[in-house]
Scaffold this motif. Structure first.
Motif, short mmCIF file in Angstrom:
data_model
loop_
_atom_site.label_atom_id
_atom_site.label_comp_id
_atom_site.label_asym_id
_atom_site.label_seq_id
_atom_site.Cartn_x
_atom_site.Cartn_y
_atom_site.Cartn_z
N GLY A 55 0.98 -4.37 1.84
CA GLY A 55 1.62 -3.82 0.66
C GLY A 55 1.42 -2.31 0.68
O GLY A 55 1.01 -1.70 -0.31
N ASP A 103 2.17 1.68 0.75
CA ASP A 103 3.17 2.65 0.29
C ASP A 103 2.77 4.01 0.83
O ASP A 103 1.83 4.10 1.65
N GLY A 155 9.20 -3.35 0.32
CA GLY A 155 8.28 -2.70 -0.62
C GLY A 155 7.72 -1.40 -0.06
O GLY A 155 7.40 -0.48 -0.81
N ASN A 156 7.58 -1.34 1.26
CA ASN A 156 7.11 -0.09 1.89
C ASN A 156 8.07 1.04 1.57
O ASN A 156 7.67 2.16 1.26
N ASP A 201 10.27 1.13 -0.98
CA ASP A 201 10.19 1.43 -2.42
C ASP A 201 9.03 2.38 -2.69
O ASP A 201 9.09 3.21 -3.59
N GLY A 202 7.98 2.22 -1.89
CA GLY A 202 6.78 3.03 -2.09
C GLY A 202 6.84 4.38 -1.41
O GLY A 202 5.84 5.08 -1.32
N ARG A 256 0.95 -0.68 -2.81
CA ARG A 256 1.81 -1.42 -3.74
C ARG A 256 0.99 -2.40 -4.58
O ARG A 256 1.37 -2.72 -5.69
N THR A 287 -1.10 2.14 -9.25
CA THR A 287 -1.31 0.70 -8.98
C THR A 287 -2.70 0.28 -9.43
O THR A 287 -2.88 -0.79 -10.02
#
Lengths: 400, 99
Positions: free
Chosen positions: A153, A155, A230-231, A233-234, A311, A331
């Motif tokens: 997860g 980022d 998700g990477n 998005d981060g 994340r 986070t």
């Protein structure tokens, strides 16, 4: 720094454990339910569910499961077999017996079905818990520890705060003669030239470089890199960018060797684990999810895992405690209960990399002494093992 | 606290250190810029004009290249840069249904 010695569980191969777990092992998916029912009646009693779902034999799965059943954190093993699957249960059982651990095999077909298998399993585990209380406890220190690191997860903060902070912690642990393992050659793509200069020998350097080249070819065939939506998005845009961040977990020590899943280093130092299968892609992506990498590190002897996340991953693991290091201060605020260390404060200018590195080492000591990590106290015991294929490592991978 | 950090002197990107809110005004190298959309913590902002095809430098090393001309202060991400190794997977590109 706090007292650096504690009591560990001495195993017959000389290794010492920081936990004394009963592993309940399903040897095919068909035995999973029975194994889970046995495990759930011992909640919070260090009884962990692990296993392999496949019915067909596979050298890799055999090696990993055998290695984990005699991991120093494991005190006793219950094997749950349906009866007709391919896993070589007899050899596994002999291997565990030879290690001096209590072991018992339940064949669901032989014993007469689900209910009888669960009853037999519960009785045996209850006895085993009492029996392994007598395992000799001896002095243990950092030089007895093997520590792995993974990121999940991720980022764009991971590579700035948590990963380099783990790198600092690794430098300190390697200096005190621990074994430290980092992985994911797919996240070293673009860095092979830097990596090879850190090898203890030139030949090892060539092996490291080749392992990353292999990863680049493998992932190209898969169609994309070790990169989840998700990477992006981060704030991570490319695999090179993610690689630079992931690589920071390795710190600055020289590399003592290159291992593959299930290979157990015997000397202190920093090791890279090559997790990308050899040969043409056969079973899909190198690692199906983060826990697959954690399982491989445990099979290679890791007592605990430093898991960095931006994340916000929540996973733990069966057998070896997972310490969560959160890179992203936003986070951390949202998911505090899951996070052991707030590395995001580096980003806010409230702590230096070295200070958080020290904090990570202190947390390693506390968890090694028996204090539960966040994921442990929340009951996380994830485990996943699937099919992969590896050739043995070459002689240059572990220089004398 | 400064909103942007330069990780390495050779970089042509700043990193957002604290999420930039929609319509927030930030000074990038002395140039005031109003960001219409939120830009989250960890994302990249061009520290100078970058030509199409030019390498994007972060941590002092190339992390890909620009797919269009990028002006100083612009958000840099999937829409204007790409990997020089392996393409990046996003939900929009899933299973061949490319946007």
């Amino acid at each position: 720094m706090s007292n650096k010695k504690w009591k560990g569980y001495l195993r017959s191969d000389g290794r010492k454990g920081i936990r004394n777990t009963v592993a309940v092992v399903y040897l095919v998916e068909c035995a999973h339910h029975v194994a889970r029912e046995i495990t759930t009646s011992f909640k919070d009693q260090q009884v962990h569910l692990i296993g392999f779902p496949g019915c067909y034999p596979n050298q890799y799965a055999d090696k990993i499961l055998n290695a984990i059943c005699i991991h120093p954190n494991v005190g006793a093993v219950l094997l749950v077999s349906l009866g007709c699957e391919s896993f070589n249960r007899n050899r596994l059982m002999e291997n565990i017996e030879r290690s001096g651990r209590p072991v018992h095999l339940i064949g669901i077909q032989k014993i007469g079905g689900t209910r009888k298998a669960i009853d037999d399993g519960k009785n045996w585990v209850g006895d085993a818990i009492a029996q392994i209380k007598n395992v000799p406890q001896v002095e243990m220190g950092i030089s007895d520890l093997s520590i792995g690191t993974v990121c999940g997860g991720s980022d764009a903060t991971s590579g700035i705060s948590a990963n380099p902070a783990v790198g600092r912690a690794f430098d300190k642990l390697v200096a005190e003669n621990a074994i430290c393992v980092f992985e994911e050659t797919g996240e070293m793509i673009g860095l092979e030239n830097i990596l090879k200069t850190r090898a203890k020998t030139k030949e090892l350097g060539a092996e490291l470089e080749n392992s990353v080249k292999k990863a680049a070819i493998y992932y190209s065939k898969m169609g994309h890199g070790s990169f989840a939506p998700g990477n992006a998005d981060g704030g991570l845009t490319t695999i090179e960018e993610k690689s630079m961040g992931a690589y920071a977990k390795s710190g600055d020590s020289n590399l003592s060797g290159l291992i593959k899943p299930g290979d157990i280093p015997s000397k202190a130092g920093l090791y890279l684990m090559d997790v990308v299968p050899d040969g043409e892609p056969m079973f899909g992506f190198p690692n199906i999810s983060d826990n697959a990498e954690i399982v491989e590190m445990i099979a290679s002897g890791c007592h605990l895992i430093l898991f960095t996340t931006g994340r916000g991953s929540v996973v733990g693991s069966a057998v070896s405690p997972v310490i969560k290091i959160c890179a992203n201060p936003e986070t951390y605020e949202r998911m505090k209960d899951d996070m052991d260390i707030n590395a995001g404060k580096i980003l806010n200018g409230e702590a230096t990399l070295d200070e958080v590195g020290d904090e990570i080492v202190e947390k390693v000591l506390a968890v090694a002494k028996g204090n539960p990590s966040c994921s442990e106290s929340l009951g996380h015991q994830e485990f996943i093992l699937t099919y992969k294929k590896f050739e043995p490592i070459g002689p240059a991978c572990l220089p004398m | 606290m400064e909103k942007l950090i330069l990780l390495h002197p050779a970089d042509n990107v700043f990193i957002v250190r604290k999420t930039i809110q929609a319509n927030e005004k930030i000074s990038v190298n002395g140039i005031p810029i109003i960001y219409v959309k939120e830009i989250a913590l960890g994302h990249k902002i061009a520290s100078r004009d970058i030509n199409k095809g030019e390498e994007i430098i972060k941590y002092g090393v190339p992390i890909g290249s620009a797919t269009e001309k990028i002006v100083a202060g612009a958000h840099i991400h999937l829409h204007n840069m790409k990997s020089d190794y392996i393409q990046t997977y996003t939900l929009e590109k899933e299973f061949g249904h490319e946007q």
